[in-house]
Design an enzyme around this catalytic site. Structure first.
Site, PDB file in Angstrom:
ATOM      1  N   SER A  43       0.810  -1.222   0.000  1.00 26.95           N
ATOM      2  CA  SER A  43       0.000   0.000   0.000  1.00 26.95           C
ATOM      3  C   SER A  43       0.841   1.267   0.000  1.00 26.95           C
ATOM      4  O   SER A  43       0.379   2.322  -0.471  1.00 26.95           O
ATOM      5  CB  SER A  43      -0.936   0.012   1.214  1.00 26.95           C
ATOM      6  OG  SER A  43      -0.191  -0.085   2.425  1.00 26.95           O
ATOM      7  N   ASN A 109       3.947  -5.616   5.720  1.00 25.55           N
ATOM      8  CA  ASN A 109       2.752  -6.375   6.099  1.00 25.55           C
ATOM      9  C   ASN A 109       3.094  -7.701   6.760  1.00 25.55           C
ATOM     10  O   ASN A 109       2.322  -8.196   7.585  1.00 25.55           O
ATOM     11  CB  ASN A 109       1.859  -6.596   4.876  1.00 25.55           C
ATOM     12  CG  ASN A 109       1.154  -5.330   4.440  1.00 25.55           C
ATOM     13  OD1 ASN A 109       0.564  -4.624   5.257  1.00 25.55           O
ATOM     14  ND2 ASN A 109       1.228  -5.006   3.161  1.00 25.55           N
ATOM     15  N   ASP A 190      -5.527   7.041   9.588  1.00 19.15           N
ATOM     16  CA  ASP A 190      -5.294   5.715  10.181  1.00 19.15           C
ATOM     17  C   ASP A 190      -3.953   5.620  10.888  1.00 19.15           C
ATOM     18  O   ASP A 190      -3.647   4.626  11.528  1.00 19.15           O
ATOM     19  CB  ASP A 190      -5.401   4.617   9.118  1.00 19.15           C
ATOM     20  CG  ASP A 190      -4.356   4.755   8.016  1.00 19.15           C
ATOM     21  OD1 ASP A 190      -3.439   5.594   8.131  1.00 19.15           O
ATOM     22  OD2 ASP A 190      -4.459   4.014   7.016  1.00 19.15           O
ATOM     23  N   HIS A 193      -0.633   4.990   7.092  1.00 17.97           N
ATOM     24  CA  HIS A 193      -0.279   5.271   5.697  1.00 17.97           C
ATOM     25  C   HIS A 193       0.097   6.744   5.524  1.00 17.97           C
ATOM     26  O   HIS A 193      -0.639   7.626   5.966  1.00 17.97           O
ATOM     27  CB  HIS A 193      -1.447   4.908   4.776  1.00 17.97           C
ATOM     28  CG  HIS A 193      -1.740   3.445   4.758  1.00 17.97           C
ATOM     29  ND1 HIS A 193      -2.673   2.868   5.580  1.00 17.97           N
ATOM     30  CD2 HIS A 193      -1.196   2.439   4.018  1.00 17.97           C
ATOM     31  CE1 HIS A 193      -2.722   1.557   5.349  1.00 17.97           C
ATOM     32  NE2 HIS A 193      -1.835   1.279   4.408  1.00 17.97           N
TER      33      HIS A 193
END
Length: 216
Positions: A43, A109, A190, A193
């Site tokens: 991402s 991740n 969040d 990011h």
């Protein structure tokens, strides 16, 4: 039969012009042949939460144009991608695009999910090997995670990237989020990011290591 010196001179001029054009064309092709850069990321490279064009990969394309470096970018990044997923997809991407450079931005991740560091290391090494076997240069993008994941795990994860880069003789971005990670204002709501304002900084972290691979 008399020689037409004027005609011969004109022919000579034409031949010399053709030779110069051919030489110029060869030189231009030698120095401006377009290279393909394959970005394999998560991402952080897939413009998660951003408007189209705000991510560092798109900013890189603009940078290449400004620097007059002929290169195209294939952004094969997927939000949520792990090193296992990247390794599964890489060979197909190599066969399809035959990139000159592969940027590997994966691993975050894995850490966020608490996956085995041994598995992460093997996947990263496997991707580097596949890319090099395809005659591509590799840029490994280093990551770090917050200390709340445990001191040992955090340190060992950060150490993966320089070790793999050294062992495989690959280029390395030491930390993708340098000058970003410690600034909460540069993150989306969040808090995970980076916001659009952070992506020029991210590009500045990557560019010094990427540029030499493009100009060699």
């Amino acid at each position: 039969m008399p020689i037409d010196f004027k005609f011969s001179y004109q022919v000579g001029k034409v031949l010399r012009a053709i030779a110069l054009i051919a030489l110029a064309s060869f030189t231009m092709s030698a120095y401006s042949a377009s290279k393909t850069i394959l970005v394999l990321g998560d991402s952080l490279s897939a413009e998660y939460g951003l408007q189209r064009g705000e991510g560092w990969v798109n900013l890189l394309q603009e940078k290449l144009a400004a620097e007059k470096i002929s290169a195209s970018i294939i952004n094969a990044s997927i939000s949520g991608e792990t090193t296992s997923g990247g390794k599964t997809r890489l060979q197909t991407l190599l066969d399809k695009y035959q990139p000159a450079i592969v940027v590997i931005e994966l691993g975050a991740n894995d850490a966020l999910r608490g996956l085995s560091l041994i598995s992460t290391q093997l996947n990263l090494r496997g991707m580097v090997t596949e890319a090099k076997n395809a005659k591509a240069k590799v840029l490994l993008v280093g990551m770090q995670i917050p200390p709340n994941y445990g001191t040992d795990y955090t340190r060992q994860f950060a150490d993966l990237f320089p070790k793999i880069a050294k062992d495989t003789k690959s280029a390395l971005v030491p930390f993708m989020l340098k000058d970003v990670a410690d600034k909460p204002a540069l993150f989306q709501a969040d808090r995970m990011h980076p916001a659009a304002e952070a992506h020029p900084i991210i590009l500045n972290n990557i560019w010094p290591q990427l540029k030499p691979l493009l100009t060699k």
